[in-house]
Motif scaffolding. Structure first.
Motif, mmCIF file in Angstrom:
data_model
loop_
_atom_site.group_PDB
_atom_site.id
_atom_site.type_symbol
_atom_site.label_atom_id
_atom_site.label_comp_id
_atom_site.label_asym_id
_atom_site.label_seq_id
_atom_site.Cartn_x
_atom_site.Cartn_y
_atom_site.Cartn_z
ATOM 1 N N LEU A 1 -1.813 -2.195 -21.308
ATOM 2 C CA LEU A 1 -1.145 -1.595 -20.155
ATOM 3 C C LEU A 1 -1.930 -1.803 -18.870
ATOM 4 N N SER A 2 -1.196 -1.918 -17.779
ATOM 5 C CA SER A 2 -1.827 -1.894 -16.464
ATOM 6 C C SER A 2 -2.096 -0.436 -16.112
ATOM 7 N N GLY A 3 -2.837 -0.223 -15.048
ATOM 8 C CA GLY A 3 -3.057 1.140 -14.577
ATOM 9 C C GLY A 3 -1.735 1.815 -14.232
ATOM 10 N N ILE A 4 -0.817 1.064 -13.666
ATOM 11 C CA ILE A 4 0.516 1.603 -13.356
ATOM 12 C C ILE A 4 1.220 1.995 -14.651
ATOM 13 N N GLY A 5 1.141 1.152 -15.657
ATOM 14 C CA GLY A 5 1.741 1.461 -16.953
ATOM 15 C C GLY A 5 1.143 2.712 -17.573
ATOM 16 N N ILE A 6 -0.151 2.900 -17.395
ATOM 17 C CA ILE A 6 -0.836 4.089 -17.909
ATOM 18 C C ILE A 6 -0.304 5.341 -17.226
ATOM 19 N N ILE A 7 -0.188 5.294 -15.916
ATOM 20 C CA ILE A 7 0.322 6.451 -15.166
ATOM 21 C C ILE A 7 1.751 6.761 -15.583
ATOM 22 N N ILE A 8 2.590 5.740 -15.685
ATOM 23 C CA ILE A 8 3.982 5.955 -16.103
ATOM 24 C C ILE A 8 4.017 6.559 -17.502
ATOM 25 N N HIS A 9 3.191 6.057 -18.403
ATOM 26 C CA HIS A 9 3.142 6.604 -19.761
ATOM 27 C C HIS A 9 2.821 8.099 -19.733
ATOM 28 N N VAL A 10 1.790 8.475 -19.001
ATOM 29 C CA VAL A 10 1.364 9.874 -18.979
ATOM 30 C C VAL A 10 2.446 10.765 -18.380
ATOM 31 N N LEU B 1 0.824 -1.201 0.000
ATOM 32 C CA LEU B 1 0.000 0.000 0.000
ATOM 33 C C LEU B 1 0.862 1.257 0.000
ATOM 34 N N GLU B 2 1.963 1.222 0.717
ATOM 35 C CA GLU B 2 2.889 2.353 0.741
ATOM 36 C C GLU B 2 3.509 2.573 -0.637
ATOM 37 N N ILE B 3 3.844 1.483 -1.317
ATOM 38 C CA ILE B 3 4.434 1.590 -2.653
ATOM 39 C C ILE B 3 3.434 2.218 -3.617
ATOM 40 N N ILE B 4 2.200 1.770 -3.570
ATOM 41 C CA ILE B 4 1.182 2.326 -4.452
ATOM 42 C C ILE B 4 0.938 3.795 -4.115
ATOM 43 N N GLY B 5 0.915 4.117 -2.838
ATOM 44 C CA GLY B 5 0.760 5.514 -2.418
ATOM 45 C C GLY B 5 1.913 6.371 -2.919
ATOM 46 N N GLU B 6 3.122 5.840 -2.865
ATOM 47 C CA GLU B 6 4.297 6.549 -3.377
ATOM 48 C C GLU B 6 4.213 6.748 -4.883
ATOM 49 N N LEU B 7 3.779 5.712 -5.597
ATOM 50 C CA LEU B 7 3.608 5.829 -7.046
ATOM 51 C C LEU B 7 2.628 6.949 -7.373
ATOM 52 N N LYS B 8 1.492 6.954 -6.703
ATOM 53 C CA LYS B 8 0.482 7.974 -6.962
ATOM 54 C C LYS B 8 1.005 9.365 -6.631
ATOM 55 N N SER B 9 1.566 9.542 -5.446
ATOM 56 C CA SER B 9 1.991 10.887 -5.040
ATOM 57 C C SER B 9 3.161 11.394 -5.871
ATOM 58 N N ASN B 10 4.110 10.535 -6.214
ATOM 59 C CA ASN B 10 5.230 10.973 -7.042
ATOM 60 C C ASN B 10 4.802 11.240 -8.478
ATOM 61 N N SER B 11 3.859 10.484 -8.981
ATOM 62 C CA SER B 11 3.338 10.732 -10.326
ATOM 63 C C SER B 11 2.630 12.074 -10.372
ATOM 64 N N ILE B 12 1.820 12.350 -9.381
ATOM 65 C CA ILE B 12 1.114 13.630 -9.324
ATOM 66 C C ILE B 12 2.108 14.781 -9.174
ATOM 67 N N TYR B 13 3.152 14.596 -8.374
ATOM 68 C CA TYR B 13 4.187 15.618 -8.233
ATOM 69 C C TYR B 13 4.834 15.912 -9.590
ATOM 70 N N ARG B 14 5.187 14.866 -10.335
ATOM 71 C CA ARG B 14 5.827 15.049 -11.643
ATOM 72 C C ARG B 14 4.875 15.715 -12.636
#
Length: 173
Positions: free
Chosen positions: A127-136, A6-19
């Motif tokens: 793509l997974s949802g993670i792949g979609i976020i990374i792509h964007v 859950l922490e990893i997913i939270g980090e992915l979301k927050s760092n993606s939004i930051y970028r």
């Protein structure tokens, strides 16, 4: 899910939004340095204007995150993003991009963990949802660099993206 997952997913979301926020910040600085005409300037027939790039970003973010990850209808007409040669002022372009990004950030924040792992077809990609976020995030970063480069060429300005920040500080343990 385990706490560390859950922490990893939270980090992915927050760092993606930051970028994503960093990208819009840099695009806004770029637009400030340009005239209305420069925003629509095409170097040659093979190049896009900054306005076209912004419209393209809106279409891409909408298709990948808002439509696919968010489960909304895909209404993108990609080729139109590049054919338009007028019709938006700088402020309108920036507002359109900001609104698209705000909606995309809400989708990212609210996406259930299972949706981040689920694979789905976007354009021709699986793509997974993670792949979609990374792509964007990557796609926005790529085009932000193009916009900054073209702004420097047209306006001959130091972008000052990190004005007041000492980027010469070295990493410490």
């Amino acid at each position: 899910m385990k706490n560390n997952e859950l922490e990893i997913i939270g980090e992915l979301k927050s760092n993606s939004i930051y970028r994503i926020d960093e990208g819009i910040r840099m695009i806004e600085i770029s637009l400030t340095a340009l005239s209305e005409e420069e925003v629509w300037h095409r170097t040659n027939n093979s190049s896009n204007s900054i306005a076209n790039i912004i419209l393209h970003l809106c279409g891409n973010i909408r298709q990948y995150i808002i439509s696919s990850l968010g489960g909304n209808k895909d209404v993108r007409v990609r080729e139109e993003e590049f054919l338009i040669s007028a019709g938006y002022q700088k402020e309108q372009l920036l507002n359109k991009l900001k609104e698209t990004i705000q909606e995309a950030k809400r989708v990212i924040e609210k996406s259930p963990d299972a949706e981040l792992l689920r694979k789905r077809k976007v354009q021709v990609f699986n793509l997974s949802g993670i792949g979609i976020i990374i792509h964007v995030v990557e796609h926005l970063s790529y085009h932000t660099g193009q916009i900054a480069f073209k702004t420097k060429q047209l306006a001959d300005v130091d972008m000052g993206f990190y004005k007041g920040v000492d980027l010469n500080v070295t990493n410490k343990d």
